[in-house]
Design a protein around this motif. Sequence first.
Motif, mmCIF file in Angstrom:
data_model
loop_
_atom_site.group_PDB
_atom_site.id
_atom_site.type_symbol
_atom_site.label_atom_id
_atom_site.label_comp_id
_atom_site.label_asym_id
_atom_site.label_seq_id
_atom_site.Cartn_x
_atom_site.Cartn_y
_atom_site.Cartn_z
ATOM 1 N N CYS A 21 0.836 -1.210 0.000
ATOM 2 C CA CYS A 21 0.000 0.000 0.000
ATOM 3 C C CYS A 21 0.864 1.251 0.000
ATOM 4 O O CYS A 21 0.560 2.213 -0.696
ATOM 5 C CB CYS A 21 -0.947 0.003 1.192
ATOM 6 S SG CYS A 21 -2.282 -1.203 1.044
ATOM 7 N N GLU A 22 1.948 1.226 0.754
ATOM 8 C CA GLU A 22 2.865 2.375 0.774
ATOM 9 C C GLU A 22 3.485 2.580 -0.601
ATOM 10 O O GLU A 22 3.601 3.698 -1.074
ATOM 11 C CB GLU A 22 3.961 2.180 1.823
ATOM 12 C CG GLU A 22 3.477 2.372 3.244
ATOM 13 C CD GLU A 22 2.892 3.758 3.500
ATOM 14 O OE1 GLU A 22 3.612 4.758 3.307
ATOM 15 O OE2 GLU A 22 1.712 3.837 3.879
ATOM 16 N N PHE A 23 3.873 1.503 -1.276
ATOM 17 C CA PHE A 23 4.466 1.606 -2.603
ATOM 18 C C PHE A 23 3.460 2.178 -3.592
ATOM 19 O O PHE A 23 3.812 2.939 -4.467
ATOM 20 C CB PHE A 23 4.951 0.246 -3.111
ATOM 21 C CG PHE A 23 6.016 -0.379 -2.260
ATOM 22 C CD1 PHE A 23 7.052 0.375 -1.746
ATOM 23 C CD2 PHE A 23 5.984 -1.719 -1.979
ATOM 24 C CE1 PHE A 23 8.041 -0.205 -0.966
ATOM 25 C CE2 PHE A 23 6.970 -2.312 -1.209
ATOM 26 C CZ PHE A 23 8.002 -1.543 -0.703
ATOM 27 N N GLN A 24 2.195 1.785 -3.448
ATOM 28 C CA GLN A 24 1.173 2.240 -4.379
ATOM 29 C C GLN A 24 0.892 3.733 -4.237
ATOM 30 O O GLN A 24 0.284 4.329 -5.108
ATOM 31 C CB GLN A 24 -0.100 1.419 -4.207
ATOM 32 C CG GLN A 24 0.100 -0.001 -4.696
ATOM 33 C CD GLN A 24 -1.099 -0.886 -4.472
ATOM 34 O OE1 GLN A 24 -1.921 -0.630 -3.609
ATOM 35 N NE2 GLN A 24 -1.186 -1.948 -5.245
ATOM 36 N N LYS A 25 1.354 4.337 -3.162
ATOM 37 C CA LYS A 25 1.185 5.778 -2.985
ATOM 38 C C LYS A 25 2.187 6.565 -3.810
ATOM 39 O O LYS A 25 2.074 7.770 -3.924
ATOM 40 C CB LYS A 25 1.304 6.150 -1.507
ATOM 41 C CG LYS A 25 0.151 5.620 -0.675
ATOM 42 C CD LYS A 25 0.299 5.997 0.777
ATOM 43 C CE LYS A 25 -0.853 5.468 1.608
ATOM 44 N NZ LYS A 25 -0.700 5.818 3.026
ATOM 45 N N GLY A 26 3.163 5.895 -4.368
ATOM 46 C CA GLY A 26 4.072 6.542 -5.293
ATOM 47 C C GLY A 26 5.449 6.828 -4.744
ATOM 48 O O GLY A 26 5.707 6.772 -3.548
ATOM 49 N N VAL A 27 6.333 7.142 -5.670
ATOM 50 C CA VAL A 27 7.734 7.422 -5.360
ATOM 51 C C VAL A 27 7.862 8.686 -4.516
ATOM 52 O O VAL A 27 8.622 8.721 -3.552
ATOM 53 C CB VAL A 27 8.551 7.522 -6.667
ATOM 54 C CG1 VAL A 27 9.950 8.029 -6.411
ATOM 55 C CG2 VAL A 27 8.584 6.165 -7.370
ATOM 56 N N MET A 130 -5.917 8.519 -8.467
ATOM 57 C CA MET A 130 -5.434 7.140 -8.522
ATOM 58 C C MET A 130 -6.584 6.236 -8.949
ATOM 59 O O MET A 130 -7.714 6.420 -8.511
ATOM 60 C CB MET A 130 -4.911 6.696 -7.156
ATOM 61 C CG MET A 130 -3.628 7.369 -6.760
ATOM 62 S SD MET A 130 -3.031 6.795 -5.160
ATOM 63 C CE MET A 130 -2.097 5.379 -5.706
ATOM 64 N N SER A 131 -6.257 5.283 -9.800
ATOM 65 C CA SER A 131 -7.286 4.363 -10.267
ATOM 66 C C SER A 131 -6.615 3.082 -10.761
ATOM 67 O O SER A 131 -5.595 3.138 -11.432
ATOM 68 C CB SER A 131 -8.073 4.987 -11.420
ATOM 69 O OG SER A 131 -8.923 4.030 -12.015
ATOM 70 N N PRO A 132 -7.211 1.927 -10.434
ATOM 71 C CA PRO A 132 -6.687 0.679 -10.997
ATOM 72 C C PRO A 132 -7.103 0.494 -12.462
ATOM 73 O O PRO A 132 -6.604 -0.371 -13.155
ATOM 74 C CB PRO A 132 -7.301 -0.398 -10.108
ATOM 75 C CG PRO A 132 -8.548 0.215 -9.584
ATOM 76 C CD PRO A 132 -8.275 1.698 -9.474
ATOM 77 N N ASP A 133 -8.021 1.365 -12.931
ATOM 78 C CA ASP A 133 -8.528 1.280 -14.301
ATOM 79 C C ASP A 133 -7.520 1.906 -15.259
ATOM 80 O O ASP A 133 -7.393 3.127 -15.325
ATOM 81 C CB ASP A 133 -9.873 1.999 -14.397
ATOM 82 C CG ASP A 133 -10.446 2.007 -15.802
ATOM 83 O OD1 ASP A 133 -9.876 1.341 -16.699
ATOM 84 O OD2 ASP A 133 -11.462 2.708 -16.010
ATOM 85 N N MET A 134 -6.806 1.056 -15.992
ATOM 86 C CA MET A 134 -5.789 1.566 -16.905
ATOM 87 C C MET A 134 -6.405 2.364 -18.050
ATOM 88 O O MET A 134 -5.702 3.108 -18.724
ATOM 89 C CB MET A 134 -4.919 0.425 -17.424
ATOM 90 C CG MET A 134 -4.121 -0.208 -16.294
ATOM 91 S SD MET A 134 -2.794 -1.321 -16.766
ATOM 92 C CE MET A 134 -3.515 -2.363 -17.985
ATOM 93 N N GLY A 135 -7.692 2.258 -18.266
ATOM 94 C CA GLY A 135 -8.369 3.015 -19.311
ATOM 95 C C GLY A 135 -8.973 4.325 -18.822
ATOM 96 O O GLY A 135 -9.617 5.039 -19.589
ATOM 97 N N ALA A 136 -8.761 4.648 -17.541
ATOM 98 C CA ALA A 136 -9.319 5.888 -16.986
ATOM 99 C C ALA A 136 -8.814 7.092 -17.778
ATOM 100 O O ALA A 136 -7.662 7.124 -18.222
ATOM 101 C CB ALA A 136 -8.940 6.027 -15.515
#
Length: 180
Positions: A21-27, A130-136
């Motif tokens: 979850c921490e990684f998914q928050k970004g660099v 942020m979205s898991p939808d790559m087509g967003a």
Amino acid sequence: MNKAAGQSESGQQEEDNESTCEFQKGVKHLCDSGIKSLPKKYIWPVSDRPNFTKGESCSSESSFQLPIIDFTELQGPNRSQVLNSMSYACEKYGFFQLVNHGLPADLLTNMTEVCKRFFELTFEERAKYMSPDMGALVRYGTSLNQQKDKVFCWRDFIKLMCDPWPDVLQQWPTTPADLR
């Protein structure tokens, strides 16, 4: 399996989920949090890294030539050759430099500055996109598919769809205001 071992594995899974979850928050979030070393989530296994033979290097002294695509050539008789060159550059290197595109230097400078300001926003503000939808139509993230990627790229990105312009512009971030 004994109960203590099961609890230990469960505890490790929780810890892995929290760090993911921490990684998914970004660099930027990781850097702002004060990390001291590159997290394992961003390190490619040796078997997946570029394979340089002895004597080869990927240093600035190597013979690597950045693929350069001349936009004006896309309008001429060499269009097919230029498209093949673009395809090759994308497949082999993942990028190329576009020249003679006609965009004024001040426009590119302003775009770079407004993007820097977007990435300087608080995580909470950036996270709205942020979205898991790559087509967003608008998507902020750190890796292409954060749910499935085993290794993340050391980058944050904002994807802004531009077509059809009147429809998508309303979904773009409102901060910074001049991003629109």
